[in-house]
Structure formats: C-alpha cells, structure tokens
Design an enzyme around this catalytic site. Structure first.
Site, PDB file in Angstrom:
ATOM      1  N   MET A 112       0.840  -1.200   0.000  1.00 54.19           N
ATOM      2  CA  MET A 112       0.000   0.000   0.000  1.00 54.19           C
ATOM      3  C   MET A 112       0.876   1.251   0.000  1.00 54.19           C
ATOM      4  O   MET A 112       1.278   1.735  -1.050  1.00 54.19           O
ATOM      5  CB  MET A 112      -0.970  -0.053   1.176  1.00 54.19           C
ATOM      6  CG  MET A 112      -1.954  -1.222   1.064  1.00 54.19           C
ATOM      7  SD  MET A 112      -2.918  -1.503   2.565  1.00 54.19           S
ATOM      8  CE  MET A 112      -3.978  -0.083   2.552  1.00 54.19           C
ATOM      9  N   CYS A 113       1.176   1.783   1.177  1.00 58.76           N
ATOM     10  CA  CYS A 113       1.869   3.074   1.265  1.00 58.76           C
ATOM     11  C   CYS A 113       3.311   3.022   0.784  1.00 58.76           C
ATOM     12  O   CYS A 113       3.779   3.954   0.136  1.00 58.76           O
ATOM     13  CB  CYS A 113       1.771   3.612   2.685  1.00 58.76           C
ATOM     14  SG  CYS A 113       0.046   3.909   3.177  1.00 58.76           S
ATOM     15  N   VAL A 114       4.042   1.947   1.094  1.00 62.50           N
ATOM     16  CA  VAL A 114       5.421   1.839   0.605  1.00 62.50           C
ATOM     17  C   VAL A 114       5.409   1.759  -0.916  1.00 62.50           C
ATOM     18  O   VAL A 114       6.135   2.493  -1.601  1.00 62.50           O
ATOM     19  CB  VAL A 114       6.144   0.629   1.228  1.00 62.50           C
ATOM     20  CG1 VAL A 114       7.520   0.436   0.594  1.00 62.50           C
ATOM     21  CG2 VAL A 114       6.281   0.805   2.749  1.00 62.50           C
TER      22      VAL A 114
END
Length: 194
Positions: free
Chosen positions: A125-127
């Site tokens: 997701m965020c990475v």
C-alpha cells in the site's frame, strides 16, 4: 534487467523515507508480522542516514475517525524518534502515496535529493504507492527487502487461501517493475549527504 540487478547495492542514496512507522502497525497485538525485524532494520537505516548527514523524512498517515491511526490516538504516534535538531522532517499524509497532496517532492528537490531509500509499512500500500510515484518523478529508489512489511491477506472464499505477509511484501516489490532497486537488506544501503 531484473529489479535485483539494477545497480550495485553500495551505490549511496541521499535520503531515507520512513513510511508510516506508527505504533498501531509495529507494536502491540495489532502489529504486522515481523514487526521487530522491520523496526530494527529501520532503526539501522536511520542511524546510517544520520551518520552520513543524509536527509531523513518520516511519513505519518492520518487515518479516518475510529481507525487505529486516527490522529491524536496512541496508534497514530510515530514509533521511532525524530531528530528535528538535525533537520529531520515529519510529513503527515491522507493517502497511501506519500507525495499526494504533501510537500514531499518539494522538500526532496529543495534539498537536492535525486536518490532515496524507502522502508516502513505497508509494503503493498503506502510503501509501494510512494515508491511508484518517486520512480515516476525520476528519483532513484532503493528498497531494502528486510526493512518493510505488511499484514497477512486473509482468505477470500472462492478467490484464494490466506496469503502470508512475507509473500505479500515480495509481490509488492516485484510489482514495482525493473526501475526500482530491491536489495536484500538494510546492510546493503549506504547514504551520502545531498
């Protein structure tokens, strides 16, 4: 050319982006699997970046009301200390992508950064979203395999069995394509001042 052989692992980077290392995700009963390893490797990367006088940026996700990372809650707090005296920066974000509606790109450009390492949570997701945008913006991106993590994906009836977190993280790396530099671990990342 594979993502693993893009460049030598000892080519230094100028900045470290620590993605959402917030207490909700790396401590307590709701921590990601292998949280201790991810924390140790992230601390190692921060120490190396500080020693080289490289830029360190911690991203902090502002989750919705009732989420474990809702602003102001214990789970929202950054789990690792930020050394503001040496110019480390915290950037709050509302989206998976650390660049979306934040000052991250401007900060990196103003500091003369052209290469960076990414670590933290969640791998897929965020990475991943932050890495993808960094690549699109033509930054050189290095992701140490042992310094990011996520949760297991639960089974979905008629679709798949549960997917272990380690597999999810590896697939997230692979999905970034051949421009990202995936290195085995934090030991393979070096830093230099911009």
């Amino acid at each position: 050319m594979s993502a693993q052989s893009k460049s030598l692992p000892n080519d230094p980077v100028q900045a470290l982006i620590v993605v959402d290392m917030q207490s909700a995700f790396v401590s307590g009963r709701d921590a990601i699997p292998h949280a201790e390893r991810v924390l140790q490797r992230t601390e190692q990367l921060i120490a190396k970046a500080r020693a080289a006088d490289a830029l360190v940026v911690q991203l902090q996700n502002d989750g919705p009301e009732g989420a474990t990372d809702e602003p102001g809650t214990p789970g929202w707090r950054l789990h690792l200390p930020v050394d503001t005296d040496r110019g480390e920066v915290v950037i709050r974000k509302l989206y998976d992508d650390g660049f979306e509606d934040t000052e991250l790109e401007d900060l990196l450009r103003d500091e003369g950064v052209s290469s960076l390492a990414l670590c933290g949570v969640m791998s897929e997701m965020c990475v991943s979203a932050t890495a993808r945008t960094a690549l699109d913006l033509e930054f050189r991106v290095v992701v140490p395999h042992d310094a990011h993590g996520t949760y297991d994906i639960p089974a979905a009836e008629g679709i798949s069995d549960a997917v272990p977190a380690a597999t999810v993280s590896r697939v997230a790396e692979w999905a970034l394509g051949d421009e990202v530099e995936i290195v085995p671990g934090a030991d393979d990342v070096s830093f230099v001042a911009s």
